[in-house]
Design a protein around this motif. Sequence first.
Motif, short mmCIF file in Angstrom:
data_model
loop_
_atom_site.label_atom_id
_atom_site.label_comp_id
_atom_site.label_asym_id
_atom_site.label_seq_id
_atom_site.Cartn_x
_atom_site.Cartn_y
_atom_site.Cartn_z
N GLY A 272 0.76 -1.47 0.07
CA GLY A 272 -0.04 0.03 0.01
C GLY A 272 0.85 1.21 -0.13
N GLN A 273 2.00 1.30 -0.20
CA GLN A 273 2.98 2.44 -0.40
C GLN A 273 3.10 3.11 -1.59
OE1 GLN A 273 6.54 0.28 0.34
NE2 GLN A 273 6.65 0.35 2.53
N ARG A 274 2.60 2.18 -2.63
CA ARG A 274 2.37 3.05 -4.08
C ARG A 274 1.38 2.62 -4.73
NH1 ARG A 274 8.15 4.17 -6.66
NH2 ARG A 274 6.99 5.57 -7.79
N LEU A 275 0.67 3.20 -5.57
CA LEU A 275 -0.42 2.69 -6.62
C LEU A 275 -0.01 1.82 -7.60
CD1 LEU A 275 -2.30 6.22 -6.93
CD2 LEU A 275 -2.89 4.48 -5.16
N GLY A 276 -1.03 0.79 -7.94
CA GLY A 276 -0.80 0.15 -9.03
C GLY A 276 -1.19 0.90 -10.36
N ARG A 277 -1.86 0.18 -11.06
CA ARG A 277 -2.37 0.76 -12.30
C ARG A 277 -3.75 1.79 -11.67
NH1 ARG A 277 -5.95 -1.21 -17.35
NH2 ARG A 277 -5.18 0.17 -18.85
N ARG A 278 -3.58 2.95 -12.26
CA ARG A 278 -4.23 4.51 -11.83
C ARG A 278 -5.66 4.47 -12.56
NH1 ARG A 278 1.34 6.90 -11.02
NH2 ARG A 278 1.56 6.20 -12.89
N ASP A 279 -5.81 3.87 -13.63
CA ASP A 279 -7.07 4.06 -14.43
C ASP A 279 -7.03 3.20 -15.73
OD1 ASP A 279 -5.98 5.71 -16.81
OD2 ASP A 279 -5.87 7.30 -15.61
N ASN A 280 -7.96 3.21 -16.48
CA ASN A 280 -8.21 2.01 -17.74
C ASN A 280 -7.44 2.66 -18.79
OD1 ASN A 280 -9.69 0.23 -16.08
ND2 ASN A 280 -11.51 1.30 -16.81
N GLU A 281 -6.90 3.56 -18.90
CA GLU A 281 -6.03 4.33 -19.86
C GLU A 281 -4.69 4.17 -19.58
OE1 GLU A 281 -7.88 5.39 -22.76
OE2 GLU A 281 -9.58 4.55 -21.71
N GLU A 282 -4.30 3.89 -18.43
CA GLU A 282 -2.97 4.12 -18.08
C GLU A 282 -2.11 2.50 -18.92
OE1 GLU A 282 -0.02 4.88 -14.50
OE2 GLU A 282 -1.46 3.17 -14.29
N ILE A 283 -1.12 2.79 -19.44
CA ILE A 283 0.01 1.67 -19.93
C ILE A 283 0.65 1.51 -18.84
CG2 ILE A 283 1.67 1.12 -21.47
CD1 ILE A 283 0.21 3.09 -23.58
N THR A 284 0.64 -0.08 -18.61
CA THR A 284 1.61 -0.55 -17.76
C THR A 284 2.36 -1.63 -18.12
OG1 THR A 284 -0.11 -2.40 -16.83
CG2 THR A 284 0.06 -0.32 -15.67
N LEU A 285 3.70 -1.77 -17.73
CA LEU A 285 4.69 -2.43 -18.11
C LEU A 285 5.29 -3.22 -17.15
CD1 LEU A 285 6.77 -3.87 -20.43
CD2 LEU A 285 8.25 -1.75 -19.83
N TYR A 286 5.34 -4.46 -16.99
CA TYR A 286 5.84 -5.17 -15.86
C TYR A 286 6.91 -5.92 -16.44
CZ TYR A 286 6.90 -9.08 -12.55
OH TYR A 286 7.51 -9.84 -11.93
N LYS A 287 8.18 -5.54 -15.87
CA LYS A 287 9.54 -5.94 -16.50
C LYS A 287 10.18 -6.83 -15.38
CE LYS A 287 13.05 -6.70 -18.83
NZ LYS A 287 12.88 -7.88 -19.94
N SER A 288 10.16 -8.19 -15.94
CA SER A 288 10.56 -9.13 -14.81
C SER A 288 12.08 -9.50 -15.44
CB SER A 288 9.95 -10.36 -14.57
OG SER A 288 10.16 -11.23 -13.99
N THR A 289 13.05 -9.30 -14.31
CA THR A 289 14.22 -9.93 -14.65
C THR A 289 14.54 -11.37 -13.82
OG1 THR A 289 15.13 -8.87 -12.63
CG2 THR A 289 15.39 -7.82 -14.87
N GLY A 290 13.54 -11.95 -13.17
CA GLY A 290 13.55 -13.14 -12.56
C GLY A 290 14.25 -13.17 -11.46
N HIS A 291 13.54 -13.66 -10.49
CA HIS A 291 13.94 -13.86 -9.09
C HIS A 291 13.72 -15.21 -8.47
CE1 HIS A 291 15.64 -9.72 -8.10
NE2 HIS A 291 14.99 -9.41 -9.13
N ALA A 292 14.63 -15.61 -7.65
CA ALA A 292 14.67 -17.12 -7.05
C ALA A 292 13.18 -16.94 -6.21
CB ALA A 292 15.61 -17.41 -6.46
#
Length: 113
Positions: free
Chosen positions: A68-88
């Motif tokens: 709850g420290q930062r927002l996720g996607r803020r509205d239906n128009e926002e483009i979100t990119l999840y960049k995963s580098t892979g973690h164990a």
Amino acid sequence: MRGEWLQRGTHVNSIGFGKGPEVDESAVRSAHVFVESRAAYHPRPAGAHELQGLNPDEGTELGEVLAGQRLGRRDNEEITLYKSTGHAAEDVTAARLAIESARATKVGFTIEL
């Protein structure tokens, strides 16, 4: 990733750690970037090609959203990119969830090692 998808809000997942970028620069710059860790912004080989030279403070760690420290996607128009580098830790969590599900549904079997 190029073209028309930039004209509408969407989710983009880039999961990889290859020899070059998986998502072009314009896509990254137009998106709200989410990462497992800001280490994804570090220089190669630890960091992601796509995030090199960008401000790590502009990205959002998944843990920050969950806490709850930062927002996720803020509205239906926002483009979100999840960049995963892979973690164990993600692999361990996925394995735990698969095992719990298999036990709950009595699917599969246990092997002693």
